[in-house]
Design an enzyme around this catalytic site. Structure first.
Site, PDB file in Angstrom:
ATOM      1  N   THR A   1      -4.774  20.012   7.269  1.00  0.00           N
ATOM      2  CA  THR A   1      -5.563  21.027   6.556  1.00  0.00           C
ATOM      3  C   THR A   1      -4.852  22.380   6.622  1.00  0.00           C
ATOM      4  O   THR A   1      -4.688  23.063   5.593  1.00  0.00           O
ATOM      5  CB  THR A   1      -6.981  21.135   7.163  1.00  0.00           C
ATOM      6  OG1 THR A   1      -7.478  19.816   7.390  1.00  0.00           O
ATOM      7  CG2 THR A   1      -7.916  21.875   6.238  1.00  0.00           C
TER       8      THR A   1
ATOM      9  N   GLY B   1      -1.534  20.772  11.475  1.00  0.00           N
ATOM     10  CA  GLY B   1      -2.352  19.671  10.964  1.00  0.00           C
ATOM     11  C   GLY B   1      -2.351  19.640   9.454  1.00  0.00           C
ATOM     12  O   GLY B   1      -1.804  20.535   8.794  1.00  0.00           O
TER      13      GLY B   1
ATOM     14  N   ASP C   1     -10.690  19.283  14.631  1.00  0.00           N
ATOM     15  CA  ASP C   1     -11.043  17.862  14.596  1.00  0.00           C
ATOM     16  C   ASP C   1     -12.547  17.673  14.486  1.00  0.00           C
ATOM     17  O   ASP C   1     -13.013  16.681  13.944  1.00  0.00           O
ATOM     18  CB  ASP C   1     -10.511  17.159  15.853  1.00  0.00           C
ATOM     19  CG  ASP C   1      -9.003  17.223  15.895  1.00  0.00           C
ATOM     20  OD1 ASP C   1      -8.383  16.709  14.950  1.00  0.00           O
ATOM     21  OD2 ASP C   1      -8.450  17.832  16.830  1.00  0.00           O
TER      22      ASP C   1
ATOM     23  N   ASP D   1      -6.482  27.972  11.018  1.00  0.00           N
ATOM     24  CA  ASP D   1      -6.202  26.760  11.780  1.00  0.00           C
ATOM     25  C   ASP D   1      -7.237  25.681  11.468  1.00  0.00           C
ATOM     26  O   ASP D   1      -8.361  25.988  11.052  1.00  0.00           O
ATOM     27  CB  ASP D   1      -6.215  27.100  13.287  1.00  0.00           C
ATOM     28  CG  ASP D   1      -5.376  26.134  14.100  1.00  0.00           C
ATOM     29  OD1 ASP D   1      -4.924  25.115  13.557  1.00  0.00           O
ATOM     30  OD2 ASP D   1      -5.159  26.418  15.293  1.00  0.00           O
ATOM     31  N   GLY D   2      -6.863  24.449  11.687  1.00  0.00           N
ATOM     32  CA  GLY D   2      -7.752  23.313  11.426  1.00  0.00           C
ATOM     33  C   GLY D   2      -8.603  22.978  12.636  1.00  0.00           C
ATOM     34  O   GLY D   2      -8.587  23.674  13.655  1.00  0.00           O
TER      35      GLY D   2
ATOM     36  N   GLY E   1      -6.688  19.684  18.716  1.00  0.00           N
ATOM     37  CA  GLY E   1      -5.667  19.002  19.502  1.00  0.00           C
ATOM     38  C   GLY E   1      -5.334  17.608  19.007  1.00  0.00           C
ATOM     39  O   GLY E   1      -4.583  16.886  19.659  1.00  0.00           O
TER      40      GLY E   1
ATOM     41  N   LYS F   1     -15.916  16.879   9.245  1.00  0.00           N
ATOM     42  CA  LYS F   1     -15.676  17.359  10.614  1.00  0.00           C
ATOM     43  C   LYS F   1     -16.897  18.049  11.229  1.00  0.00           C
ATOM     44  O   LYS F   1     -16.914  18.312  12.429  1.00  0.00           O
ATOM     45  CB  LYS F   1     -14.526  18.376  10.617  1.00  0.00           C
ATOM     46  CG  LYS F   1     -13.229  17.897   9.966  1.00  0.00           C
ATOM     47  CD  LYS F   1     -12.409  17.089  10.901  1.00  0.00           C
ATOM     48  CE  LYS F   1     -11.058  16.688  10.374  1.00  0.00           C
ATOM     49  NZ  LYS F   1     -10.128  17.775  10.170  1.00  0.00           N
TER      50      LYS F   1
ATOM     51  N   GLU G   1      -1.869  26.557  19.757  1.00  0.00           N
ATOM     52  CA  GLU G   1      -2.903  26.987  18.805  1.00  0.00           C
ATOM     53  C   GLU G   1      -3.879  27.937  19.499  1.00  0.00           C
ATOM     54  O   GLU G   1      -4.263  28.967  18.929  1.00  0.00           O
ATOM     55  CB  GLU G   1      -3.650  25.773  18.250  1.00  0.00           C
ATOM     56  CG  GLU G   1      -2.802  24.948  17.304  1.00  0.00           C
ATOM     57  CD  GLU G   1      -3.485  23.665  16.850  1.00  0.00           C
ATOM     58  OE1 GLU G   1      -3.273  23.276  15.702  1.00  0.00           O
ATOM     59  OE2 GLU G   1      -4.209  23.050  17.646  1.00  0.00           O
TER      60      GLU G   1
END
Ligand code: 5RP
Length: 228
Positions: free
Chosen positions: A35, A33, A89, A86-87, A100, A126, A108
């Protein structure tokens, strides 16, 4: 690459804050993603300055970015990640997140849960008190009608994710399809996660409970870090 609502500056601050926790000798799970991409670039700069790390990518995109950034890559066959970045949503204060948006949540989840510590990086748009983002569900293509029925039985509304510059559905890196499932406010994410996992034909869903150890939320002014 898919875009989200937050500013690029906020994403960069969150990602660089998490990347600072990576030390020489570590194996690092590389998220997917816009970010997480900032974290991969920051780690690439660290490698160029002599930091010795190895990356485990979570997607084709993460692998390509890491190669471009000069990060040596390994697989889970070779090593367990010390840390994953990891980013997300959407995220709530206890560290439960929905992932996702880039259809990479299956790999992930495998990489993030295998890491000793998982740092989630996100911009400040977010955060929420109660998750209500549609939950991405990766599934086998043959199972679309039956999984759709099961999702509706859970009071969800599934929508097959369609590709932008290809006719038809998004096909994941694993060759599967994705249903984005709207449930409204998700008051019990743990229970919903269990119900989704139990549906035959579901490969993986995007609710990550008990995965994040630390959350780095970036804004245009700075970064807030809290343990999950
Ligand atoms: C990909 C993901 C991403 O981490 C999530 O969609 C956040 O992406 P971005 O940082 O671009 O907003 O889960 O499957």
């Amino acid at each position: 690459m898919k875009a989200s609502g937050g500013t690029d500056e906020a994403k960069r601050r969150a990602a660089e804050s998490a990347a600072q926790q990576v030390e020489s000798g570590m194996v690092v799970g590389l998220g997917t993603g816009s970010t997480a991409a900032h974290a991969i670039r920051a780690l690439g700069e660290a490698v160029a300055s002599g930091t010795e790390i190895q990356g485990v990518p979570t997607s084709y995109q993460a692998r390509a970015l890491a190669r471009e950034a000069g990060i040596p890559l390994v697989t889970l066959d070779d090593a367990r990640p010390d840390i994953a970045i990891d980013g997300a949503d959407q995220l709530q204060p206890d560290g439960t997140v929905i992932k996702g948006g880039g259809a990479a949540h299956t790999r992930e989840k495998i990489v993030d849960t295998s890491a000793e510590r998982c740092l989630i990086v996100a911009d400040d748009t977010k955060s929420t008190d109660v998750l209500d983002h549609p939950v991405p569900v990766e599934l086998l293509s043959d199972a679309v009608p039956t999984v759709e029925r099961s999702i509706r039985a859970l009071d969800g509304e599934p929508t097959l994710r369609t590709a932008r510059r290809k006719d038809g559905p998004v096909v994941t890196d694993n060759g599967n399809l994705v249903l984005d499932c709207a449930f409204g406010a998700i008051e019990a994410p743990d229970a919903l996660a269990g119900s989704l996992s139990a549906i035959p034909g579901v490969v993986e869903h995007g609710i990550f409970t008990d995965v994040a150890d630390e959350i780095h939320v970036g804004s245009n002014d700075g970064v807030s870090i809290h343990s999950a």
